[in-house]
Motif scaffolding. Structure first.
Motif, PDB file in Angstrom:
ATOM      1  N   GLN A  95      95.670  49.025 -79.187  1.00 50.47           N
ATOM      2  CA  GLN A  95      95.322  49.645 -77.913  1.00 50.47           C
ATOM      3  C   GLN A  95      96.537  50.387 -77.391  1.00 50.47           C
ATOM      4  OE1 GLN A  95      92.594  45.852 -76.763  1.00 50.47           O
ATOM      5  NE2 GLN A  95      92.839  47.333 -75.143  1.00 50.47           N
ATOM      6  N   SER A  96      96.294  51.508 -76.742  1.00 48.19           N
ATOM      7  CA  SER A  96      97.378  52.448 -76.434  1.00 48.19           C
ATOM      8  C   SER A  96      98.420  51.874 -75.483  1.00 48.19           C
ATOM      9  CB  SER A  96      96.795  53.733 -75.840  1.00 48.19           C
ATOM     10  OG  SER A  96      95.906  53.433 -74.784  1.00 48.19           O
ATOM     11  N   GLU A 126      92.746  53.933 -74.903  1.00 48.37           N
ATOM     12  CA  GLU A 126      92.484  54.293 -76.304  1.00 48.37           C
ATOM     13  C   GLU A 126      92.533  53.066 -77.197  1.00 48.37           C
ATOM     14  OE1 GLU A 126      92.251  58.354 -75.350  1.00 48.37           O
ATOM     15  OE2 GLU A 126      91.901  57.426 -77.295  1.00 48.37           O
ATOM     16  N   ARG A 169      88.436  55.580 -83.835  1.00 40.57           N
ATOM     17  CA  ARG A 169      88.935  55.662 -82.467  1.00 40.57           C
ATOM     18  C   ARG A 169      87.803  55.570 -81.450  1.00 40.57           C
ATOM     19  NH1 ARG A 169      93.885  57.770 -80.764  1.00 40.57           N
ATOM     20  NH2 ARG A 169      94.253  58.346 -82.935  1.00 40.57           N
ATOM     21  N   SER A 183      87.382  55.442 -77.207  1.00 35.55           N
ATOM     22  CA  SER A 183      88.085  55.586 -75.933  1.00 35.55           C
ATOM     23  C   SER A 183      87.211  55.141 -74.777  1.00 35.55           C
ATOM     24  CB  SER A 183      88.493  57.050 -75.720  1.00 35.55           C
ATOM     25  OG  SER A 183      89.293  57.510 -76.776  1.00 35.55           O
TER      26      SER A 183
END
Lengths: 111, 115
Positions: free
Chosen positions: B6-7, B22, B73, B75
Motif C-alpha cells: 500500500q502506498s 494505492e 493495481r 485504487s
C-alpha cells in the motif's frame, strides 16, 4: 445481510492459561476462515474450515467448525505472549469471493 | 513471497480533499478488495474487483470510489474526505476459483486521519 458475532471482544489472560474464542452466525457458510492480525500489519490467514464438524490443529491452536456450518471456535492451549493479537473470523459464501468478518477478539497474553 | 503493498502507512488529509490510496499486488490475483477497519466493527468491505475495469460495491461504498486499470493495481478514492472517514484502510487480493475457498492476502494498511 449475513452477520458474524464474535465473542469475547477483549480477552486478557496470563501466560499458560487456556482460552476459547467463538464465532456465531444465523447463516450457513460454505467455509469459514480465521485470521490473526498483529499491530501495524494486515491480517494473516491461520486456517480455513470447510466441512461441518471439522477440527483442525495448528500447534497449540484448535479450530472447530460447527456441524451446521453456522459457528466456529478457536481454542488456544497454554497461551504465550506471542499469541497476543487480534483474531478475526470470516465467513465465505460462494458469491464471488466476498468475506464477512466478525468484529474481532483482542487477545492480550501477559507474561 | 506473496506481497501486497500500500502506498502509504500513514496519511493526514484535510476535510474536503480528494484522497487516493494505492494498492499493488504481485501475485497475479484476479480479486482485489478494499476494507476499512474500525475498533469493535471488524473489517468492512468498501469495494471489490474481479477483474480489470470491473468493480462491485461492498457493504459501505458511500463516499468512496475505486479504479482498476491494471490487474495488479487497485485504487481507492475518497472524492471529498470527511472526518468520519478517519480509519485504517486495508487492501487485499485473492485468487478466484469458483466453488473453492481461497486465502485473502492483506497489505499492511494505511492509517488515514482526516482533520
Amino acid at each position: 445481510t449475513q452477520l458474524l458475532e464474535q465473542s469475547p471482544q477483549f480477552l486478557s489472560i496470563q501466560e499458560g492459561e487456556n482460552l476459547t474464542v467463538y464465532c456465531n452466525s444465523s447463516s450457513v457458510f460454505s467455509s469459514l476462515q480465521w485470521y490473526r492480525q498483529e499491530p501495524g500489519e494486515g491480517p494473516v490467514l491461520l486456517v480455513t474450515v470447510v466441512t461441518g464438524g471439522e477440527v483442525k490443529k495448528l500447534k497449540r491452536l484448535t479450530f472447530q467448525f460447527g456441524d451446521a456450518r453456522k459457528d466456529s471456535s478457536l481454542h488456544i492451549t497454554a497461551a504465550q505472549p506471542g499469541d497476543t493479537g487480534l483474531y478475526l473470523c470470516a465467513g465465505i459464501w460462494n458469491q464471488g469471493g466476498k468475506l464477512i468478518f466478525g468484529q474481532g477478539t483482542e487477545l492480550s497474553v501477559k507474561p | 513471497d506473496v506481497k501486497v503493498t500500500q502506498s502509504s502507512r500513514y496519511l493526514v488529509k484535510r476535510t474536503g480533499e480528494k484522497v487516493f490510496l494505492e494498492c499493488v499486488q504481485d501475485m497475479d490475483h484476479e480479486n482485489m478488495f478494499w476494507y476499512r477497519q474500525d475498533p469493535g466493527l471488524g473489517l468492512r468491505l468498501i469495494y471489490f474487483s474481479y477483474d480489470v475495469k470491473m468493480k462491485e460495491k461492498g457493504d459501505i461504498p458511500e463516499g468512496y470510489s475505486v479504479s482498476r486499470e491494471k490487474k495488479e493495481r487497485f485504487s481507492l478514492i475518497l472524492e471529498s474526505a470527511s472526518t468520519n472517514q478517519t480509519s485504517m484502510y486495508l487492501c487485499a487480493s485473492s485468487l478466484w476459483l469458483p466453488g473453492l475457498y481461497y486465502e485473502q492476502y492483506f497489505g499492511p494498511g494505511t492509517r488515514l486521519t482526516v482533520t
